[in-house]
Design a protein around this motif. Sequence first.
Motif, PDB file in Angstrom:
ATOM      1  N   SER A   1     -22.546  14.724 -10.507  1.00 46.04           N
ATOM      2  CA  SER A   1     -21.392  16.552 -10.985  1.00 46.04           C
ATOM      3  C   SER A   1     -22.428  17.137 -10.550  1.00 46.04           C
ATOM      4  O   SER A   1     -22.007  18.598 -10.268  1.00 46.04           O
ATOM      5  CB  SER A   1     -21.164  16.319 -12.398  1.00 46.04           C
ATOM      6  OG  SER A   1     -22.417  15.448 -13.371  1.00 46.04           O
ATOM      7  N   LEU A   2     -23.625  16.903 -10.817  1.00 49.03           N
ATOM      8  CA  LEU A   2     -24.531  17.903 -10.180  1.00 49.03           C
ATOM      9  C   LEU A   2     -24.434  18.758  -9.032  1.00 49.03           C
ATOM     10  O   LEU A   2     -24.434  19.277  -7.829  1.00 49.03           O
ATOM     11  CB  LEU A   2     -26.270  17.139 -10.346  1.00 49.03           C
ATOM     12  CG  LEU A   2     -26.805  18.117 -10.413  1.00 49.03           C
ATOM     13  CD1 LEU A   2     -26.585  20.028 -11.005  1.00 49.03           C
ATOM     14  CD2 LEU A   2     -28.205  17.990 -10.460  1.00 49.03           C
ATOM     15  N   VAL A   3     -24.166  17.158  -8.239  1.00 48.46           N
ATOM     16  CA  VAL A   3     -23.585  18.176  -6.211  1.00 48.46           C
ATOM     17  C   VAL A   3     -22.555  18.922  -6.252  1.00 48.46           C
ATOM     18  O   VAL A   3     -22.438  19.570  -5.756  1.00 48.46           O
ATOM     19  CB  VAL A   3     -23.414  17.027  -5.438  1.00 48.46           C
ATOM     20  CG1 VAL A   3     -23.055  17.114  -4.221  1.00 48.46           C
ATOM     21  CG2 VAL A   3     -24.940  15.659  -4.720  1.00 48.46           C
ATOM     22  N   THR A   4     -21.062  18.210  -6.825  1.00 49.85           N
ATOM     23  CA  THR A   4     -20.551  19.643  -7.189  1.00 49.85           C
ATOM     24  C   THR A   4     -20.906  20.456  -7.577  1.00 49.85           C
ATOM     25  O   THR A   4     -20.315  21.805  -7.328  1.00 49.85           O
ATOM     26  CB  THR A   4     -19.360  18.041  -8.223  1.00 49.85           C
ATOM     27  OG1 THR A   4     -18.946  17.514  -7.139  1.00 49.85           O
ATOM     28  CG2 THR A   4     -18.106  19.032  -7.870  1.00 49.85           C
ATOM     29  N   VAL A   5     -21.429  21.029  -8.811  1.00 47.23           N
ATOM     30  CA  VAL A   5     -21.492  22.096  -9.344  1.00 47.23           C
ATOM     31  C   VAL A   5     -22.474  22.933  -9.030  1.00 47.23           C
ATOM     32  O   VAL A   5     -22.687  24.402  -7.940  1.00 47.23           O
ATOM     33  CB  VAL A   5     -22.378  21.276 -10.769  1.00 47.23           C
ATOM     34  CG1 VAL A   5     -23.536  23.119 -10.918  1.00 47.23           C
ATOM     35  CG2 VAL A   5     -21.603  21.964 -11.740  1.00 47.23           C
ATOM     36  N   CYS A   6     -23.411  22.343  -7.822  1.00 51.09           N
ATOM     37  CA  CYS A   6     -24.846  23.142  -6.457  1.00 51.09           C
ATOM     38  C   CYS A   6     -23.728  23.322  -6.136  1.00 51.09           C
ATOM     39  O   CYS A   6     -23.538  24.626  -5.238  1.00 51.09           O
ATOM     40  CB  CYS A   6     -25.286  22.818  -6.030  1.00 51.09           C
ATOM     41  SG  CYS A   6     -26.289  22.001  -7.148  1.00 51.09           S
TER      42      CYS A   6
ATOM     43  N   ASN B   1     -19.052  18.789 -14.995  1.00 50.31           N
ATOM     44  CA  ASN B   1     -17.576  19.100 -14.887  1.00 50.31           C
ATOM     45  C   ASN B   1     -17.147  20.407 -15.620  1.00 50.31           C
ATOM     46  O   ASN B   1     -16.547  21.165 -14.679  1.00 50.31           O
ATOM     47  CB  ASN B   1     -16.350  18.005 -14.667  1.00 50.31           C
ATOM     48  CG  ASN B   1     -17.614  16.972 -13.699  1.00 50.31           C
ATOM     49  OD1 ASN B   1     -17.886  17.472 -12.094  1.00 50.31           O
ATOM     50  ND2 ASN B   1     -17.446  15.325 -13.627  1.00 50.31           N
ATOM     51  N   GLY B   2     -16.483  20.116 -16.902  1.00 50.24           N
ATOM     52  CA  GLY B   2     -16.049  20.359 -17.892  1.00 50.24           C
ATOM     53  C   GLY B   2     -17.241  21.750 -17.496  1.00 50.24           C
ATOM     54  O   GLY B   2     -15.882  23.304 -16.923  1.00 50.24           O
TER      55      GLY B   2
ATOM     56  N   LEU C   1     -14.706  25.493 -16.047  1.00 52.61           N
ATOM     57  CA  LEU C   1     -14.329  25.908 -17.145  1.00 52.61           C
ATOM     58  C   LEU C   1     -14.438  27.102 -16.727  1.00 52.61           C
ATOM     59  O   LEU C   1     -14.646  28.954 -16.395  1.00 52.61           O
ATOM     60  CB  LEU C   1     -14.955  26.613 -18.277  1.00 52.61           C
ATOM     61  CG  LEU C   1     -15.445  26.746 -19.551  1.00 52.61           C
ATOM     62  CD1 LEU C   1     -13.403  26.377 -19.822  1.00 52.61           C
ATOM     63  CD2 LEU C   1     -16.256  26.718 -20.192  1.00 52.61           C
ATOM     64  N   TRP C   2     -15.908  27.502 -15.829  1.00 53.97           N
ATOM     65  CA  TRP C   2     -16.376  29.103 -14.722  1.00 53.97           C
ATOM     66  C   TRP C   2     -15.288  29.115 -13.641  1.00 53.97           C
ATOM     67  O   TRP C   2     -15.194  30.511 -13.555  1.00 53.97           O
ATOM     68  CB  TRP C   2     -18.241  28.724 -14.474  1.00 53.97           C
ATOM     69  CG  TRP C   2     -18.968  30.248 -14.415  1.00 53.97           C
ATOM     70  CD1 TRP C   2     -18.866  31.298 -14.399  1.00 53.97           C
ATOM     71  CD2 TRP C   2     -18.928  29.539 -12.174  1.00 53.97           C
ATOM     72  NE1 TRP C   2     -19.309  32.209 -14.018  1.00 53.97           N
ATOM     73  CE2 TRP C   2     -19.780  31.580 -12.762  1.00 53.97           C
ATOM     74  CE3 TRP C   2     -19.353  29.291 -11.763  1.00 53.97           C
ATOM     75  CZ2 TRP C   2     -20.477  31.534 -11.018  1.00 53.97           C
ATOM     76  CZ3 TRP C   2     -20.007  29.656 -10.821  1.00 53.97           C
ATOM     77  CH2 TRP C   2     -20.356  30.800 -10.421  1.00 53.97           C
TER      78      TRP C   2
ATOM     79  N   LYS D   1     -13.135  21.283 -23.655  1.00 56.68           N
ATOM     80  CA  LYS D   1     -13.536  20.077 -24.727  1.00 56.68           C
ATOM     81  C   LYS D   1     -14.451  19.094 -23.702  1.00 56.68           C
ATOM     82  O   LYS D   1     -14.568  18.228 -25.196  1.00 56.68           O
ATOM     83  CB  LYS D   1     -12.088  20.122 -24.012  1.00 56.68           C
ATOM     84  CG  LYS D   1     -11.182  19.002 -25.185  1.00 56.68           C
ATOM     85  CD  LYS D   1      -9.359  19.256 -25.130  1.00 56.68           C
ATOM     86  CE  LYS D   1      -9.262  18.235 -24.067  1.00 56.68           C
ATOM     87  NZ  LYS D   1      -8.042  17.843 -24.380  1.00 56.68           N
ATOM     88  N   ASP D   2     -14.121  18.763 -22.661  1.00 54.92           N
ATOM     89  CA  ASP D   2     -15.556  18.126 -21.592  1.00 54.92           C
ATOM     90  C   ASP D   2     -17.182  18.121 -21.885  1.00 54.92           C
ATOM     91  O   ASP D   2     -17.808  17.214 -22.748  1.00 54.92           O
ATOM     92  CB  ASP D   2     -14.818  17.746 -20.403  1.00 54.92           C
ATOM     93  CG  ASP D   2     -14.141  17.391 -19.885  1.00 54.92           C
ATOM     94  OD1 ASP D   2     -13.294  16.163 -21.342  1.00 54.92           O
ATOM     95  OD2 ASP D   2     -13.500  16.888 -18.750  1.00 54.92           O
ATOM     96  N   VAL D   3     -16.915  19.755 -22.429  1.00 57.80           N
ATOM     97  CA  VAL D   3     -18.058  20.197 -22.935  1.00 57.80           C
ATOM     98  C   VAL D   3     -18.891  19.981 -23.751  1.00 57.80           C
ATOM     99  O   VAL D   3     -19.799  19.265 -24.550  1.00 57.80           O
ATOM    100  CB  VAL D   3     -18.287  21.624 -22.560  1.00 57.80           C
ATOM    101  CG1 VAL D   3     -19.575  22.005 -22.715  1.00 57.80           C
ATOM    102  CG2 VAL D   3     -18.430  22.085 -20.953  1.00 57.80           C
ATOM    103  N   ALA D   4     -18.025  20.466 -25.016  1.00 54.84           N
ATOM    104  CA  ALA D   4     -18.431  19.742 -26.351  1.00 54.84           C
ATOM    105  C   ALA D   4     -18.559  18.590 -26.536  1.00 54.84           C
ATOM    106  O   ALA D   4     -18.840  17.698 -27.285  1.00 54.84           O
ATOM    107  CB  ALA D   4     -16.965  20.525 -27.063  1.00 54.84           C
ATOM    108  N   ARG D   5     -17.048  17.709 -26.234  1.00 55.41           N
ATOM    109  CA  ARG D   5     -17.487  16.504 -26.188  1.00 55.41           C
ATOM    110  C   ARG D   5     -18.545  15.508 -26.110  1.00 55.41           C
ATOM    111  O   ARG D   5     -19.535  14.802 -26.233  1.00 55.41           O
ATOM    112  CB  ARG D   5     -16.791  15.690 -25.339  1.00 55.41           C
ATOM    113  CG  ARG D   5     -15.624  14.490 -25.888  1.00 55.41           C
ATOM    114  CD  ARG D   5     -14.853  14.053 -26.111  1.00 55.41           C
ATOM    115  NE  ARG D   5     -14.319  13.773 -24.251  1.00 55.41           N
ATOM    116  CZ  ARG D   5     -13.183  13.459 -24.470  1.00 55.41           C
ATOM    117  NH1 ARG D   5     -12.657  12.478 -24.771  1.00 55.41           N
ATOM    118  NH2 ARG D   5     -12.820  13.785 -22.845  1.00 55.41           N
TER     119      ARG D   5
END
Lengths: 340, 366
Positions: A93-98, A154-155, A159-160, B318-322
């Motif tokens: 998920s860090l790869v995706t974020v980057c 991921n969230g 979200l961003w 929600k995922d972040v909060a969880r």
Amino acid sequence: MTGRPAPAPQPPAGLGGSRAQQLLAAAFAGARAIPIVWLVLIVLLVWISFENPLFFTPEGILAYLKRSAPIAILAVGAYFVLASGEFDLSVGSLVTVCVVVAARVSDGDPANTLPVIALLFAIGVAVGTFNGFCTTILRVPSFIVTLAMLLMLNGAVFLWTGGAPRGALADNFREIGREGITGIPVIEEIPYSVIVLLGVTAIALYLAQGGYGRRVLAVGDNDRAAALSGISVARVRIGAFILSALSAVVAAILLGGFAGVTAQVGQGLEFQAITAAVLGGTVLGGGRGSVTGAIGGALVLQALFMLLNLYSVESAVEQTVTGLLIIAAVSLAAFRTRGS
Amino acid sequence: VNRAVTRPRPQLPLASAFGRVTDGLAAIARTTSGPVYLVLAVVFLACLIAVSIDGGEFLTVDAIREMLVRSVALGIVAVGQTLVILGASLDLSVAYVVSLASIIGAETMADQESRIALGVGAVLLFGAGVGLVNGLVITKLRVNAFIATLGMALILRGIIESRYQGPVSGIPNGFEDLGFESWGPVPVSVILLFAIVAAGWFLLRYTRFGNRLYAVGGNEEVAKLSGVRTHRVIIAAHILCAVAAAVTGLFLASRLGAGSPLVGTDGGYDLESIAAVVLGGTYLLGGRGGVLGTIAGVFILAMLDHTFNQLEVNPFAKDVARGVIIIAAVAAYSVRWRRRRRRQEAAGTGPGEPAPAPALGGVGAR
């Protein structure tokens, strides 16, 4: 560590034995330390060359190394974390974020590339430090910390971006993963990603051979003993998490080049990285393994994917075959290292 | 063997304040799952307040029923996962077992009421088979549980994706009742969940298998030296875990009225069940914990889900909060455990358990 059986019987080190015996014991230990992964790799590469005669050309090998670079770099990062006795499930998920952050922030402007890369490394250090802090200081199992980190990353990124990644990577950013130094005799072009892989390998070997690498193995083998002998267990483990996160950043920069900006770019990479490291002889639970083995494991995985591709195996069946082969390879390695 | 060590707890500082209020509360707090119920209560109050401020109603009968039904699928998987984690193993293949079980159920029943029993039997057999293979690979081939069950997950995923693209029909109407029917106000599925939790609790508390599982998870070598056939115990735990996942597959098939290749992975049952187990106070290295904590962990996750839905929080937030809540809760258990241990060591009455190491060493060692 709890539930850990006594260490496997080691060949006698020959305390009182003759020099020849000691040498023999060392050679025996050395032979056992060679991960089976290199034998598997040779078999796979020869097999590939039967199917594809062009494989054993400079271009063929370099293309193969280029494709293996991201997973090999991730495997090196995974090695440090696994050898210190922890897990890092957040690298994918860090790869995706980057990749997503780089695309959104740089927005295709080549002038932004350097600051964006600096930003990505900062994100990597922050994520690694957080993982390490929660694992060592708050004593939350790393499996859970990095799993939660996976959810949070991921969230946060979706979200961003509002669900769909936006923006584009600048051409000079993409070149790192795609292009190479041209005009070299015989091989014509060295891909940048191969150079990056060699650089990462050199740094990792330097770290692993030095005091830090020994402390990592000591902590992974028995953290209480390591602590009692004066090693700062928390510092070693936080360092390992930072290295793992940085490896994800480097892999993301390469993958952004070949794979482009998607929300799936990092999916499943954490498991591939762990699998590669374990194929290369790293023991989950810590204390044993090697950087070169982890890279070998990544090369085996990539060769495996290539072979299945050559036979145009359906991608779904590819999963099944990969699963079977991973279990087979790891159980073979287990029998070798335990001397059954 | 191990229960004498793990069960009775001295009075806890956190719990003793509550314990003075009623003896019952204190008794609960002394168990391993005690602090989990405290967290559950805190989360419950926080959710209640948050929803009330937002102007909604948290405690309607419908809302409670919805939360319970939502807990059923994850709860059953998590009970199975608790067993393997107690044995210092883990199972990453459960999500695909759930999917494939729902498909096998639908295909075997083939829309005929008379074949329901056959379908249930086939699914349970499938679950037992997967668990048996997992257990054998882990114990006899000495493949680390993480890799072995990850490999099993890939194998099942390949089988599912190469053969099934969409929902598989074939669930007869009679079987759909399991998912929707109620006995009075209580949905049948909730009764199923509580029956499985009770069975898990009984198994761990009152049977030899339960004793041995705690012993193996606490220290496999010591268990082996005390005459426990550790391989059998681990294999049995894996069989039960995979069967529990298969039962969840059946339940979801009856809810959906069809088998679905995506139902397991969409629910994220593999990682989520491990999160629920750990949130429920079970020690990831094995040997400590239980199903009562796990079910509280499942309820915490379901309650958060429900509250976030009520507040219409962005699904990604929600995922972040969880993630934050899971880390915070587990950190709280771990700090509490270490503090108590230090006091016991000072008093010279420490149990013979090693300090919790934040690693999966027990799994790695196998």
